[in-house]
Enzyme design. Structure first.
Site, mmCIF file in Angstrom:
data_model
loop_
_atom_site.group_PDB
_atom_site.id
_atom_site.type_symbol
_atom_site.label_atom_id
_atom_site.label_comp_id
_atom_site.label_asym_id
_atom_site.label_seq_id
_atom_site.Cartn_x
_atom_site.Cartn_y
_atom_site.Cartn_z
ATOM 1 N N HIS A 42 -9.453 5.034 -1.847
ATOM 2 C CA HIS A 42 -8.730 4.962 -0.571
ATOM 3 C C HIS A 42 -9.567 5.675 0.485
ATOM 4 O O HIS A 42 -10.508 6.388 0.171
ATOM 5 C CB HIS A 42 -7.362 5.650 -0.697
ATOM 6 C CG HIS A 42 -6.350 4.787 -1.385
ATOM 7 N ND1 HIS A 42 -5.201 4.352 -0.778
ATOM 8 C CD2 HIS A 42 -6.336 4.260 -2.635
ATOM 9 C CE1 HIS A 42 -4.504 3.610 -1.617
ATOM 10 N NE2 HIS A 42 -5.166 3.541 -2.758
ATOM 11 N N THR B 196 -7.841 2.101 8.752
ATOM 12 C CA THR B 196 -8.079 2.661 10.084
ATOM 13 C C THR B 196 -9.120 1.862 10.866
ATOM 14 O O THR B 196 -8.919 1.546 12.047
ATOM 15 C CB THR B 196 -8.546 4.126 9.955
ATOM 16 O OG1 THR B 196 -7.569 4.844 9.203
ATOM 17 C CG2 THR B 196 -8.717 4.772 11.315
ATOM 18 N N ASP C 127 0.847 -1.196 0.000
ATOM 19 C CA ASP C 127 0.000 0.000 0.000
ATOM 20 C C ASP C 127 0.890 1.256 0.000
ATOM 21 O O ASP C 127 1.823 1.367 0.800
ATOM 22 C CB ASP C 127 -0.888 -0.030 1.255
ATOM 23 C CG ASP C 127 -2.048 0.944 1.183
ATOM 24 O OD1 ASP C 127 -2.432 1.348 0.065
ATOM 25 O OD2 ASP C 127 -2.579 1.300 2.260
HETATM 26 ZN ZN LIG Z 1 -4.454 5.067 0.887
#
Ligand SMILES: [Zn+2]
Length: 277
Positions: free
Chosen positions: A208, A233, A82
Site C-alpha cells: 500500500h 493519492t 480497499d
Molecule cells: Zn492502503
C-alpha cells in the site's frame, strides 16, 4: 469482459514476476481514464473503491460504473473494496458486485484480526470473491483511517506465519515502513523485513502507499515478491492538477478532458514501472 477476482490477476503477476496496479477510483471520469489506459496498455488491473468514496455515498454507484466500463475492455479487471472496515461493509460491497474485498484488521490484535478475516473469507468465498488482509500498520492516513505512528508498525514475521497458517487469504498487505499519501523525502522501506516475510509465506504480498515511492524501490519490492501495488493519492492528484491546469475558461469539459489526460499519463507511468517494461 466480465470482472474477475484478484486470484486470477495475481497468478498472472506471479508468473511474470511483476506487480498488478491497484488504482483507486473516485469519480466516473477517473474510472473512464483508468479503464481506457489499462485497455490501451493491455494490463490486467485492480480498480479499488476506498473509504473516502464510500463515505461520499458512492460504493454501489462506483461499483456499477466500473462493472459497466470493464465490460468493454479485453483485459481482466478486478473490482476491489480497499481497506474494508467491517463485515457489514464487505457484505455491502459484495452485494454491489465487487469481486474482491480487503478486510483491514491491522489495528486489531492478531487474534481478532484472524477472527474477522476468517468471517470475511467465509462470506467472500460464498460470493466467489477474493480477500486481502493486512498485517502491520501502514503509516499515514488513507482516507482518514489514521494509525498511531508512535506504535511499532513493521509487520512481524511470526505474525505472518501464524496468520497465514490460520486463514487462507488471497493477498496480504504488509507494513514495511510504507505510508499512505505522499512521502516527505525518500521513503524508509524495510526490504530485509519484506524478504523475511516472503521467506515464510507463498501468499501474494501487497504494497500500500505506492504513491511517490521511487522507481528503484518499487523494482526492489517487486523483485522480493510484491505482486500488487496500490496507487490512490497520485491518481486523485493527477486528476485535480489536470483539471486546475485547464480551468482558465471555466469550461467543464476542457477541465475534465485535461484531468482525464493527466490520469491516463499517471496510470501509464505506473503500469510501465510495475510491469517492468
Ligand atoms: Zn492502503
Amino acid at each position: 469482459m466480465a470482472l474477475v477476482t484478484m486470484r486470477e490477476v495475481l497468478a498472472w503477476a506471479q508468473e511474470r514476476k511483476v506487480a498488478i496496479p491497484a488504482f483507486n477510483v473516485d469519480t466516473l471520469e477517473i474510472g473512464q481514464a483508468l479503464l481506457e489506459t489499462v485497455e490501451a496498455e493491455q494490463c490486467p488491473a485492480i480498480i479499488a473503491v476506498g473509504q473516502a468514496a464510500i463515505r461520499d455515498g458512492k460504493l454501489a454507484a462506483l461499483g456499477k460504473i466500473v462493472s459497466h466500463l470493464a465490460a468493454d475492455v479485453s483485459v481482466p479487471v478486478v473490482l476491489h473494496l480497499d481497506h474494508g472496515q467491517s463485515v457489514e461493509q464487505v457484505v455491502q460491497a459484495l452485494c454491489a458486485g465487487f469481486t474482491s474485498v480487503m478486510i483491514d484488521g491491522s489495528r486489531l490484535s492478531l487474534e481478532d484480526n484472524i477472527a474477522v478475516t476468517r468471517q470475511v473469507l467465509q462470506i467472500a468465498q460464498a460470493a466467489g470473491a477474493s480477500v486481502e488482509a493486512e498485517l502491520g500498520a501502514i503509516l499515514g492516513a488513507e482516507d482518514n483511517i489514521a494509525h498511531d505512528d508512535s506504535k511499532p508498525f513493521l509487520v512481524r514475521v511470526q505474525d505472518v506465519v501464524d496468520f497465514t497458517g490460520a486463514v487462507q487469504v488471497d493477498a496480504l498487505a504488509v507494513g514495511i515502513g510504507n505510508a499512505h499519501g505522499l512521502y516527505k523525502g525518500r521513503p524508509n522501506l524495510d526490504f530485509q523485513r519484506l524478504q523475511e516475510v516472503k521467506d515464510v509465506t507463498n501468499v501474494p504480498l501487497v504494497l500500500h502507499g505506492g504513491s511517490g515511492i521511487p522507481g528503484d524501490m518499487i523494482q526492489t519490492a517487486i523483485e522480493i515478491g510484491i505482486r500488487k501495488i496500490n496507487v490512490a493519492t497520485e491518481i486523485r492528484m493527477a486528476y485535480v492538477q489536470g483539471m486546475l491546469s485547464a480551468s482558465a475558461n471555466g469550461d467543464y469539459y476542457e477541465m475534465v478532458t485535461a484531468g482525464k489526460d493527466a490520469v491516463r499519463q499517471m496510470a501509464k507511468s505506473k503500469i510501465d514501472l510495475f510491469l517492468r517494461r
